[in-house]
Design a protein around this motif. Structure first.
Motif, PDB file in Angstrom:
ATOM      1  N   THR A  42      27.950 -19.452 -48.884  1.00  0.00           N
ATOM      2  CA  THR A  42      29.937 -18.716 -49.013  1.00  0.00           C
ATOM      3  C   THR A  42      30.090 -17.257 -49.455  1.00  0.00           C
ATOM      4  O   THR A  42      28.894 -16.600 -49.594  1.00  0.00           O
ATOM      5  CB  THR A  42      29.752 -20.227 -49.625  1.00  0.00           C
ATOM      6  OG1 THR A  42      28.990 -19.441 -51.217  1.00  0.00           O
ATOM      7  CG2 THR A  42      29.728 -20.855 -50.113  1.00  0.00           C
ATOM      8  N   GLN A  43      31.258 -17.223 -49.223  1.00  0.00           N
ATOM      9  CA  GLN A  43      31.642 -15.760 -49.883  1.00  0.00           C
ATOM     10  C   GLN A  43      32.984 -16.089 -50.713  1.00  0.00           C
ATOM     11  O   GLN A  43      33.951 -17.407 -50.827  1.00  0.00           O
ATOM     12  CB  GLN A  43      32.721 -15.176 -48.338  1.00  0.00           C
ATOM     13  CG  GLN A  43      31.115 -14.782 -47.474  1.00  0.00           C
ATOM     14  CD  GLN A  43      32.255 -13.048 -46.622  1.00  0.00           C
ATOM     15  OE1 GLN A  43      32.766 -13.824 -47.136  1.00  0.00           O
ATOM     16  NE2 GLN A  43      31.270 -12.874 -46.066  1.00  0.00           N
ATOM     17  N   THR A  44      33.204 -15.067 -51.992  1.00  0.00           N
ATOM     18  CA  THR A  44      34.140 -15.634 -52.778  1.00  0.00           C
ATOM     19  C   THR A  44      34.492 -14.167 -53.288  1.00  0.00           C
ATOM     20  O   THR A  44      34.567 -13.094 -52.570  1.00  0.00           O
ATOM     21  CB  THR A  44      33.575 -15.883 -53.995  1.00  0.00           C
ATOM     22  OG1 THR A  44      34.403 -16.339 -54.862  1.00  0.00           O
ATOM     23  CG2 THR A  44      32.152 -14.798 -54.609  1.00  0.00           C
ATOM     24  N   VAL A  45      35.723 -13.930 -53.959  1.00  0.00           N
ATOM     25  CA  VAL A  45      36.917 -12.366 -53.644  1.00  0.00           C
ATOM     26  C   VAL A  45      36.609 -12.517 -55.921  1.00  0.00           C
ATOM     27  O   VAL A  45      37.586 -13.620 -55.792  1.00  0.00           O
ATOM     28  CB  VAL A  45      38.441 -13.018 -53.644  1.00  0.00           C
ATOM     29  CG1 VAL A  45      38.860 -11.642 -53.403  1.00  0.00           C
ATOM     30  CG2 VAL A  45      37.731 -12.959 -51.735  1.00  0.00           C
ATOM     31  N   ARG A  46      36.187 -12.086 -56.003  1.00  0.00           N
ATOM     32  CA  ARG A  46      36.000 -11.765 -57.383  1.00  0.00           C
ATOM     33  C   ARG A  46      36.723 -10.011 -57.678  1.00  0.00           C
ATOM     34  O   ARG A  46      36.867  -9.903 -57.534  1.00  0.00           O
ATOM     35  CB  ARG A  46      34.909 -11.878 -58.200  1.00  0.00           C
ATOM     36  CG  ARG A  46      34.510 -13.308 -57.859  1.00  0.00           C
ATOM     37  CD  ARG A  46      34.921 -14.201 -58.518  1.00  0.00           C
ATOM     38  NE  ARG A  46      34.593 -15.540 -58.085  1.00  0.00           N
ATOM     39  CZ  ARG A  46      33.196 -16.107 -59.157  1.00  0.00           C
ATOM     40  NH1 ARG A  46      33.218 -15.474 -60.222  1.00  0.00           N
ATOM     41  NH2 ARG A  46      33.075 -17.069 -58.870  1.00  0.00           N
ATOM     42  N   TYR A 275      32.222 -11.094 -52.076  1.00  0.00           N
ATOM     43  CA  TYR A 275      31.184 -11.247 -52.772  1.00  0.00           C
ATOM     44  C   TYR A 275      30.730 -12.067 -51.711  1.00  0.00           C
ATOM     45  O   TYR A 275      31.137 -13.472 -51.809  1.00  0.00           O
ATOM     46  CB  TYR A 275      30.928 -11.946 -54.411  1.00  0.00           C
ATOM     47  CG  TYR A 275      30.991 -10.311 -54.833  1.00  0.00           C
ATOM     48  CD1 TYR A 275      29.314  -9.367 -55.336  1.00  0.00           C
ATOM     49  CD2 TYR A 275      31.942  -9.949 -55.976  1.00  0.00           C
ATOM     50  CE1 TYR A 275      31.160  -8.794 -56.179  1.00  0.00           C
ATOM     51  CE2 TYR A 275      32.667  -9.468 -56.527  1.00  0.00           C
ATOM     52  CZ  TYR A 275      31.911  -8.869 -57.062  1.00  0.00           C
ATOM     53  OH  TYR A 275      31.413  -7.581 -58.124  1.00  0.00           O
ATOM     54  N   ILE A 276      29.191 -12.327 -51.550  1.00  0.00           N
ATOM     55  CA  ILE A 276      28.668 -13.743 -50.992  1.00  0.00           C
ATOM     56  C   ILE A 276      27.247 -13.974 -52.061  1.00  0.00           C
ATOM     57  O   ILE A 276      27.039 -13.488 -52.471  1.00  0.00           O
ATOM     58  CB  ILE A 276      27.513 -13.030 -49.925  1.00  0.00           C
ATOM     59  CG1 ILE A 276      28.123 -12.058 -48.429  1.00  0.00           C
ATOM     60  CG2 ILE A 276      26.441 -14.218 -49.616  1.00  0.00           C
ATOM     61  CD1 ILE A 276      27.097 -11.301 -47.915  1.00  0.00           C
ATOM     62  N   VAL A 318      24.776 -16.754 -58.055  1.00  0.00           N
ATOM     63  CA  VAL A 318      24.398 -15.399 -58.240  1.00  0.00           C
ATOM     64  C   VAL A 318      24.969 -14.771 -56.409  1.00  0.00           C
ATOM     65  O   VAL A 318      25.602 -14.750 -55.592  1.00  0.00           O
ATOM     66  CB  VAL A 318      22.919 -14.633 -57.715  1.00  0.00           C
ATOM     67  CG1 VAL A 318      22.467 -13.315 -57.394  1.00  0.00           C
ATOM     68  CG2 VAL A 318      22.435 -15.831 -58.584  1.00  0.00           C
ATOM     69  N   LEU A 319      26.287 -13.587 -57.865  1.00  0.00           N
ATOM     70  CA  LEU A 319      27.071 -13.160 -56.446  1.00  0.00           C
ATOM     71  C   LEU A 319      26.164 -11.891 -55.341  1.00  0.00           C
ATOM     72  O   LEU A 319      26.016 -10.909 -56.548  1.00  0.00           O
ATOM     73  CB  LEU A 319      28.481 -12.662 -57.259  1.00  0.00           C
ATOM     74  CG  LEU A 319      29.767 -13.699 -57.218  1.00  0.00           C
ATOM     75  CD1 LEU A 319      29.005 -14.858 -57.887  1.00  0.00           C
ATOM     76  CD2 LEU A 319      30.651 -13.403 -58.004  1.00  0.00           C
ATOM     77  N   VAL A 320      26.090 -11.558 -54.866  1.00  0.00           N
ATOM     78  CA  VAL A 320      25.587 -10.845 -54.178  1.00  0.00           C
ATOM     79  C   VAL A 320      25.958  -9.642 -53.095  1.00  0.00           C
ATOM     80  O   VAL A 320      27.576  -9.927 -52.476  1.00  0.00           O
ATOM     81  CB  VAL A 320      24.791 -11.247 -52.139  1.00  0.00           C
ATOM     82  CG1 VAL A 320      23.471 -10.313 -51.921  1.00  0.00           C
ATOM     83  CG2 VAL A 320      23.595 -12.777 -53.368  1.00  0.00           C
ATOM     84  N   THR A 321      25.893  -8.006 -53.432  1.00  0.00           N
ATOM     85  CA  THR A 321      25.983  -7.794 -52.784  1.00  0.00           C
ATOM     86  C   THR A 321      25.892  -6.400 -51.347  1.00  0.00           C
ATOM     87  O   THR A 321      26.483  -5.902 -50.926  1.00  0.00           O
ATOM     88  CB  THR A 321      26.643  -6.106 -54.458  1.00  0.00           C
ATOM     89  OG1 THR A 321      25.331  -6.025 -54.438  1.00  0.00           O
ATOM     90  CG2 THR A 321      27.396  -6.854 -55.669  1.00  0.00           C
TER      91      THR A 321
END
Length: 347
Positions: A42-46, A275-276, A318-321
């Motif tokens: 999934t994707q998220t915006v932080r 972020y992924i 885990v947020l992957v860059t």
């Protein structure tokens, strides 16, 4: 007798068939199949903070040297001493420098006499126009040489360009120094001039703007936290480490700072970032921000190991860059038992 032979033949054929079946079963058993479970990427915006480290320094600092070479006649300050703007810190022996100025003055006087003599001769048609032009050029060159000698003489001493303190003295009286060789390293001692310079990646650098807030902790004051703000963003990457420098001004809160104090900086950009996001169970062989995940290959019967860059961990996610662009699923359950030669089956 024939009947016994027929029965024995049937018995042997049956035994051979069982042996072949057993070999096939052993072959299947040797090829391990690992059951795995997949989870969607999934994707998220932080707008997450970024941690970095650096050294405390003064925003106003200077490495001071002489404009010309010579023997150091006098040094007026020592390391650690406070200085005022315009204060003389050191001077060269002036014997040779004064001689060069005097020589240049004599050259001007002679060139002026030559100019006037040729000028008078030209009026009497005893000199040519070319001689007059040469005399004029010689006079101008002599005056420029005098100006250079006087300018160099004015920089035969070092004066402080700021109010500050001498951090390092790199020469002593009587030593021969060359033009531009550093003699002093000085920094400002004003409380509002302390900064920390840290390096960040290009993706992180793009998120910052002047004025973004920061929190700073110093090993020298472990029980205290300092506030700061971004005051400068480097226009280019450092050629050695390929990172972009960000300069953060610190509010000292009345504490005494010194150049070189180790600082940990938590930068808080206003701009969001994509972020992924993957489950923490998908991460294998993590080492700091570098790790790996397994994904299915095109046949969906084997796996591939992909390197990733971890931004940070948020609970069980885990947020992957970097590293999972275009990937829709990752292996979670069973990933600890996998290699790239493993056969898999999806549970």
């Amino acid at each position: 007798m024939k009947q016994y032979s027929f029965i024995i033949t049937l018995f042997l054929l049956a035994a051979c068939g069982k042996q072949e079946e057993k070999k096939a079963d052993n072959a299947m058993g040797d090829e391990t199949v690992v059951p795995v479970k997949l989870e969607k990427v999934t994707q998220t915006v932080r707008s997450e903070s970024i941690s970095a480290s650096g050294l405390v320094a003064s925003s106003e600092e200077a490495k001071l040297s002489f404009k010309i070479g010579g023997i150091i006649q006098k040094i007026f300050v020592e390391e650690g001493q406070k200085v005022r703007k315009g204060q003389v810190l050191a001077s060269l022996n002036m014997t040779e420098i004064d001689a060069q100025v005097s020589q240049a003055k004599f050259g001007v006087e002679k060139a002026e006499r030559d100019f006037k003599r040729v000028e008078n001769m030209l009026k009497d048609t005893a000199a040519t126009l070319e001689q007059m032009q040469n005399a004029t050029t010689g006079f101008d060159v002599a005056k420029q040489s005098l100006q250079i000698a006087q300018f160099n003489r004015s920089y035969a001493q070092i004066t402080s360009p700021i109010d500050g303190a001498v951090i390092k003295k790199m020469a002593n009286e009587g030593e021969l120094t060359g033009p531009g060789t550093p003699i002093f390293y000085i920094t400002s001692n004003r409380q509002s001039d302390w900064v920390v310079r840290v390096g960040v990646s290009d993706k992180d650098w793009a998120r910052f703007k002047i004025g973004d807030k920061a929190t700073i902790s110093l090993d020298a004051y472990p029980s205290e936290t300092f506030t700061g703000a971004v005051i400068k963003l480097a226009p280019a990457a450092d050629p050695l480490n390929k990172l972009y420098e960000i300069e953060v001004r610190i509010n000292p809160n009345g504490q005494r700072f010194a150049s070189g104090l180790f600082a940990k900086v938590e930068l808080k950009p206003v701009q969001n970032r994509n972020y992924i996001m993957v489950p923490i169970e998908a991460i294998v062989e993590g080492n700091g921000q570098d790790a790996f995940v397994y994904v299915l290959d095109e046949s969906r019967k084997k796996v591939k190991r992909l390197p990733i860059r971890i931004g940070f961990v948020d609970g069980d996610k885990v947020l992957v860059t970097n590293g999972l662009e275009g990937i829709t699923e990752v292996v979670t359950s069973g990933s600890a038992f996998l290699t790239e030669s493993s056969n898999v089956i999806i549970k």
